[in-house]
Design an enzyme around this catalytic site. Structure first.
Site: not given
Length: 286
Positions: A13, A95, A97-100, A102, A104-105, A134
């Site tokens: 995301k 990765p 804890a990377s802000g994308i 992961g 949550s998706s 998210d």
């Protein structure tokens, strides 16, 4: 007898912009964000019938991840009104804890997969939101405007655009980034988005928007600034910005050849970074 098994893609995301517009009395932050998803950068969720709920974590980024009851994948499975048994496998490529998004998706893909396996409707949005802000936006991986604490979702018309994702190898817990944010009541996005027919128009619009968490994240991990500079310096780069609460950054490019070339150069100059060229568009869900 054939055993039913389902496989769901859990795409990365990307927050193209992220405005923090306030904070509720209960501590939850109010957001206004444009969210898109990577077509070919993400994790995979596999489910098949089982006597009880179990989780196995595999994949190149699965080492060290707990498969215990506190894993968001199992917590998502328990959100169904009457969860049944299932063997769940999380194939981890993103990765952590990377802000994308992961985790949550992964949770959203688990909900989609189990809904198919068990022939049950998805849990209510209010229940999904309890898994994290998210997770609802990840249930329908498409171009969306996310508002409120994550419950306000509106489809938006954004063009497919090529991008390079770059994570400089640091994990930043989201609460630490929000704790560094000094101004919580910031201006939202415009009520109505302008026409955005192509990547250049999108980048021009995004230049007038923000990620309010970028500066706090850089204060915690200065290497994020290095990643942003490296992306912005690539030929044909349209804009570079951090996604979510970091540390993953993205650069937008006008065509796949420019994105591929940029990813190759960055991989050579920063071999310890996670680099992924991708198309930001609704993924082909398998």
């Amino acid at each position: 007898m054939e055993t039913k098994a389902f496989r769901e893609f859990a795409p990365a995301k990307i927050n193209l912009c992220l405005h923090v517009t306030g904070q509720r009395a209960d501590g939850y932050h109010l957001l206004d964000s444009l969210v898109v998803f990577a077509r070919d950068a993400g994790d995979w969720i596999n489910v098949e019938p089982g006597d009880n709920l179990s989780l196995t974590v595999t994949g190149p980024r699965g080492a060290g991840l707990s498969a215990g009851d506190d894993n968001l994948v199992l917590r998502a499975a328990r959100r169904f009104a009457s969860p049944k048994g299932a063997r769940i496998t999380l194939e981890k490529h993103l990765p952590t804890a990377s802000g994308i998004g992961g985790g949550s998706s992964d949770a959203a893909a688990t909900l989609r997969a189990l809904s198919r396996l068990w022939a049950m409707p998805l849990p209510e949005v209010a229940d999904v939101l309890k898994l994290g802000a998210d997770v609802p936006v990840c249930l329908n991986p498409s171009a969306l405007r996310m508002q409120g604490v994550g419950e306000g979702l509106t489809a938006v018309n954004l063009p497919p655009v090529w991008a390079v994702l770059a994570n400089p190898g640091v994990a930043i817990p989201t609460p630490q980034v929000f704790a560094k944010l000094t101004q919580k009541a910031n201006a939202p996005l415009p009520d109505t988005l302008p026409p955005l027919p192509d990547a250049a128009a999108l980048a021009q619009f995004l230049a007038a928007t923000r990620n309010d968490l970028q500066a706090p994240a850089i204060a915690l991990a200065p290497v994020i600034a290095e990643a942003l500079q490296a992306l912005a310096a690539q030929p044909k780069a349209l804009i570079a910005r951090m996604s979510g609460s970091g540390a993953t950054c993205f650069g937008l490019f006008p065509d796949p050849s420019a994105a591929t070339a940029a990813a190759k150069q960055l991989s050579q100059s920063h071999p310890d970074w996670w680099i992924a060229p991708t198309l930001l568009a609704p993924p082909s869900l398998v």
